[in-house]
Design a protein around this motif. Structure first.
Motif, PDB file in Angstrom:
ATOM      1  N   LYS A  92     128.362 158.152  98.424  1.00 23.52           N
ATOM      2  CA  LYS A  92     127.663 156.895  98.112  1.00 23.52           C
ATOM      3  C   LYS A  92     127.463 156.761  96.614  1.00 23.52           C
ATOM      4  O   LYS A  92     126.381 157.018  96.075  1.00 23.52           O
ATOM      5  N   THR A  93     128.524 156.377  95.944  1.00 21.88           N
ATOM      6  CA  THR A  93     128.481 156.083  94.518  1.00 21.88           C
ATOM      7  C   THR A  93     129.617 155.118  94.208  1.00 21.88           C
ATOM      8  O   THR A  93     130.615 155.103  94.921  1.00 21.88           O
ATOM      9  N   ASP A  94     129.445 154.312  93.173  1.00 20.74           N
ATOM     10  CA  ASP A  94     130.558 153.448  92.759  1.00 20.74           C
ATOM     11  C   ASP A  94     131.332 154.067  91.602  1.00 20.74           C
ATOM     12  O   ASP A  94     132.205 153.427  91.026  1.00 20.74           O
ATOM     13  N   SER A  95     131.020 155.327  91.269  1.00 22.34           N
ATOM     14  CA  SER A  95     131.732 156.030  90.200  1.00 22.34           C
ATOM     15  C   SER A  95     132.793 156.946  90.806  1.00 22.34           C
ATOM     16  O   SER A  95     132.471 157.882  91.543  1.00 22.34           O
ATOM     17  N   LYS A  96     134.055 156.693  90.502  1.00 24.45           N
ATOM     18  CA  LYS A  96     135.128 157.513  91.060  1.00 24.45           C
ATOM     19  C   LYS A  96     135.030 158.951  90.545  1.00 24.45           C
ATOM     20  O   LYS A  96     135.279 159.915  91.282  1.00 24.45           O
ATOM     21  N   ASP A  97     134.665 159.103  89.271  1.00 22.08           N
ATOM     22  CA  ASP A  97     134.549 160.445  88.696  1.00 22.08           C
ATOM     23  C   ASP A  97     133.487 161.255  89.430  1.00 22.08           C
ATOM     24  O   ASP A  97     133.694 162.425  89.762  1.00 22.08           O
ATOM     25  N   LEU A  98     132.342 160.602  89.647  1.00 23.12           N
ATOM     26  CA  LEU A  98     131.252 161.302  90.340  1.00 23.12           C
ATOM     27  C   LEU A  98     131.660 161.636  91.776  1.00 23.12           C
ATOM     28  O   LEU A  98     131.390 162.743  92.267  1.00 23.12           O
TER      29      LEU A  98
END
Lengths: 212, 108
Positions: free
Chosen positions: B66-72
């Motif tokens: 549940k994040t919109d950051s691909k890196d994370l």
């Protein structure tokens, strides 16, 4: 007339609420908070949608946020997976009915449209409907998705409803599309439905129209 | 362990898809992961934990991050894989089609 509008962060329910406000119905919004099986963006979207409807119609809308995640956990652990969406919707109706009693409302308002998703086949709507005695109003029942989206675009809710927001992650891979009431009742007996309803109501949060 | 990271259709999360077929024993996952991150919920069919971001761990090995950051999302999937790899929580599936091919008498 006053109705309890079940409002998700999606496209349909704000349209249903708008159509009934336009007909002079007073609306009280109820959002079933599916976290942790969704994310906080769905809650944010719902509150934005209610604010938008208030600004659009000039109608003050009190909003209840009811925790629904613990109910999902109980049904997932104890009951038939294929029927999960029916248990979920029957709980939403029961809680809506209880809030209708608190608010002195005449019924429940939903954005259901026949056949749109697995839980909204005619058979499943009939099974869900039998969870409550109160009237359930479904202004979108005969509309298709394109028609609903047209209205959503026109009233400005579409852009809010389609903002990012995690879909429910506990939906079964193969949800039942033609459940039988007897099967649903038998599965629900594995849980303490009344206790789940009470706990949901104990955990709810109310936003007055002024604080939203 | 994870070969594909794809955004969910609503762009609110990423889904990590396992590179090989396996299933997870979520009770064992919970035992392992409770030492390194916070257990948010165990619904039997999926386990939700919180670390750098919240993660839904499914029995079939899929992760919803549940994040919109691909890196994370990529980093978090790697951390989960690192904690579970080589533990009894992972039950790898034997590919029956390959075993049939390598054993001509199978099924006779």
């Amino acid at each position: 007339m006053k109705l309890i509008a079940l409002i998700s962060g999606g496209i349909d329910s704000p349209v249903a609420a708008y159509l009934m406000i336009r007909r002079g119905v007073e609306i009280v919004a109820v959002h079933m908070d599916n976290r942790p099986f969704t994310d906080e963006k769905n809650l944010d979207k719902t509150l934005s949608l209610v604010r938008h409807l208030r600004n659009l119609t000039g109608s003050p809308i009190r909003t209840y946020i009811v925790p629904h995640g613990p109910n999902h956990i109980t049904f997932a652990r104890k009951c038939d997976r294929h029927l999960h969406c029916l248990f979920c919707r029957r709980m939403m109706y029961r809680i809506g009915e209880r809030i209708a009693e608190i608010e002195g409302a005449d019924g429940i308002l939903t954005g259901e449209s026949m056949g749109q998703v697995a839980s909204q086949t005619l058979q499943n709507i009939m099974v869900v409907n039998q969870a409550v005695k109160v009237a359930v109003i479904r202004p979108l029942i005969g509309l298709d998705k394109v028609e609903i989206i047209d209205i959503a675009r026109r009233i400005g809710t579409y852009e809010i409803s389609t903002l990012p927001g995690l879909c429910c992650t506990i939906v079964p891979k193969k949800p039942s599309t033609a459940a039988r009431l007897g099967d649903v009742l038998r599965e629900e007996q594995k849980t303490d439905i009344e206790s789940l309803v009470e706990k949901s109501l104990e955990g709810m949060h109310v936003f007055s129209p002024e604080t939203l | 362990m994870y070969s594909l990271l794809k955004p969910c259709k609503t762009s609110a999360a990423f889904e990590a898809i396992p590179g090989e077929r396996f299933s997870l024993d979520l009770d064992r996952c919970e035992e392992i992961l409770k030492n390194v991150c916070t257990i948010v919920a165990h619904a039997g069919i999926l386990l939700i934990v919180s670390d750098r971001c919240e993660v839904s761990i499914h029995k079939d090995g899929r992760l919803v991050l549940k994040t919109d950051s691909k890196d994370l999302a990529c980093e978090q999937a790697g951390r989960i894989a690192g904690w579970l790899e080589g533990t009894p929580a992972i039950q790898k599936h034997r590919d029956w089609r390959n075993s049939e091919r390598t054993n001509p008498s199978a099924g006779k």
